[in-house]
Design an enzyme around this catalytic site. Sequence first.
Site, PDB file in Angstrom:
ATOM      1  CG  ASP A   1       0.480  -2.356   6.298  1.00  0.00           C
ATOM      2  OD1 ASP A   1      -0.443  -2.401   7.128  1.00  0.00           O
ATOM      3  OD2 ASP A   1       0.416  -1.731   5.214  1.00  0.00           O
TER       4      ASP A   1
ATOM      5  CG  HIS B   1      -1.910   0.938   1.441  1.00  0.00           C
ATOM      6  ND1 HIS B   1      -1.673   2.247   1.800  1.00  0.00           N
ATOM      7  CD2 HIS B   1      -3.263   0.829   1.335  1.00  0.00           C
ATOM      8  CE1 HIS B   1      -2.822   2.895   1.887  1.00  0.00           C
ATOM      9  NE2 HIS B   1      -3.806   2.060   1.613  1.00  0.00           N
TER      10      HIS B   1
ATOM     11  CB  CYS C   1      -3.622   3.178  -1.566  1.00  0.00           C
ATOM     12  SG  CYS C   1      -4.838   4.411  -1.174  1.00  0.00           S
TER      13      CYS C   1
ATOM     14  CD  GLN D   1      -7.023  -4.694   4.048  1.00  0.00           C
ATOM     15  OE1 GLN D   1      -7.987  -5.320   4.486  1.00  0.00           O
ATOM     16  NE2 GLN D   1      -7.153  -3.481   3.525  1.00  0.00           N
TER      17      GLN D   1
ATOM     18  CE  LYS E   1      -7.950  -0.161   5.564  1.00  0.00           C
ATOM     19  NZ  LYS E   1      -6.683  -0.196   4.809  1.00  0.00           N
TER      20      LYS E   1
HETATM   21  C1  LIG Z   1      -5.752   0.578   4.570  1.00  0.00           C
HETATM   22  C2  LIG Z   1      -4.349   0.160   4.536  1.00  0.00           C
HETATM   23  C3  LIG Z   1      -3.318   0.975   5.019  1.00  0.00           C
HETATM   24  C4  LIG Z   1      -3.564   2.357   5.542  1.00  0.00           C
HETATM   25  O1  LIG Z   1      -4.552   2.426   6.522  1.00  0.00           O
HETATM   26  P1  LIG Z   1      -4.966   3.867   7.042  1.00  0.00           P
HETATM   27  O2  LIG Z   1      -6.089   3.621   7.952  1.00  0.00           O
HETATM   28  O3  LIG Z   1      -5.381   4.647   5.822  1.00  0.00           O
HETATM   29  O4  LIG Z   1      -3.768   4.448   7.680  1.00  0.00           O
HETATM   30  C5  LIG Z   1      -2.032   0.506   4.972  1.00  0.00           C
HETATM   31  N1  LIG Z   1      -1.762  -0.702   4.508  1.00  0.00           N
HETATM   32  C6  LIG Z   1      -2.709  -1.535   4.048  1.00  0.00           C
HETATM   33  C7  LIG Z   1      -2.331  -2.896   3.566  1.00  0.00           C
HETATM   34  C8  LIG Z   1      -4.025  -1.124   4.041  1.00  0.00           C
HETATM   35  O5  LIG Z   1      -4.966  -1.947   3.562  1.00  0.00           O
END
Ligand SMILES: *Cc1c(COP(=O)(O)O)cnc(C)c1O
Length: 410
Positions: A204, A127, A368, A207, A230
């Site tokens: 990260d 992302h 993104c 998800q 999320k």
């Molecule tokens: C949504 C997402 C982000 C960023 O999340 P934010 O709430 O916009 O900071 C980063 N990495 C992944 C894989 C995402 O799906």
Amino acid sequence: MNWVADRPALDARALRREFPIFARHPSLVFLDSAASAQKPRQVIDGIAEFYRGDYANVHRGVYKLSARSTDLFEEARERLRAFFNAADEREIVFTRNATEAINLVAQSWGTAHLKAGDEIVISDVEHHSNILPWQQLRDRLGLKLLVAPTDETGEFDLARFEALLSAKTRLVAVTHLSNVTGAVLPVERIVELAHVRGACVLIDGSQAAPRMPVDVRALGCDFYAVTGHKLYGPTGIGVLYGRYDALEAMPPWQTGGGTILNVELAHTDYIEPPHRFEAGTPDIAGAVGLARAVEFIEGIGRDAIRAHEEALTGYGLDRLSHIPGLRLVAGGQRRLSILSFNLDGVHAHDVGTVLDQHDVAVRVGHHCAQPLMDKLGIAGTVRASFGLYNDEADIDRLSAAIEACREMFR
Ligand SMILES: *Cc1c(COP(=O)(O)O)cnc(C)c1O
């Protein structure tokens, strides 16, 4: 394969009743949880109750209400510690979202520990939030940013990743679950291979955290970034898990109230983590709401949620693969909850608009992840993503709406 028979005990229809949005929009098929999940009553009511009965600023008051608010804020931190099985609640830093958690590591850890010539390795499914902070750091410090590829089946290529590692590798920053392909990366192995070279690892978990059990100690990662919205929690709150010794060796990145032990005009002593990294008044209600969200998830069980989403993913793959002209983006063997595709001859935005006319909410565009779109040679995709409230009937509605779209553009 009979996906229904494999279904574990998670009653998505019953769980859906815990989400007030579906009462307001009874015909909505919500397949955009990868952009943001809907909120259960427990979270919405928890936040309202906090504002009604317990609200005051934290960490400063001598009066009872402020002490109560501080307790709830710090109890939320302990909830998150337990949720991710961190060793110590001081390893849980509240941020605004995953983006801020990653920027915190880049700005603070990166600036303190990296120098010209050092290397950072990311993957090609990241992302933008896990690309741009490293690009900026590269340009500022003269680093090298290397990209580990996924293969044509959507699987992370461990051999090519390993070949990129060297004594110069200082950080590996990869996603746990791709928000475009749904691929689950072999993060356990990635951590092992990176640690052998003495490199730190940031994962990260934006998800993955809502969809599978995450144990940061078992993973052995140095940092794990999560976004609350999320995870069925509110917007405006995220979490950075950091190993305590790593956090302790990091300077504050934003400074101000709440971060200090003692301030003189010539010099300031900063307090320990996590408060060192939480400058200014935090999103207190957000933290309380996120704690209610992880309680909700724990009440269902993360193994049950993962099994449910695995079953939906299998069912969805099966349904979509029978639609002529539908091209799925490869997501490897362990794909979970996220299906990206294109329909031959129809722009993704048109697909999304037609699906919306059928009350099926999906996301369209580059998600993104423009570098991944470039690699795949496409401008964007249609992305359907699942949450714990979805069931097979939602996927049937999705495929019926896609069929209607094909008719329309024939
Ligand atoms: C949504 C997402 C982000 C960023 O999340 P934010 O709430 O916009 O900071 C980063 N990495 C992944 C894989 C995402 O799906």
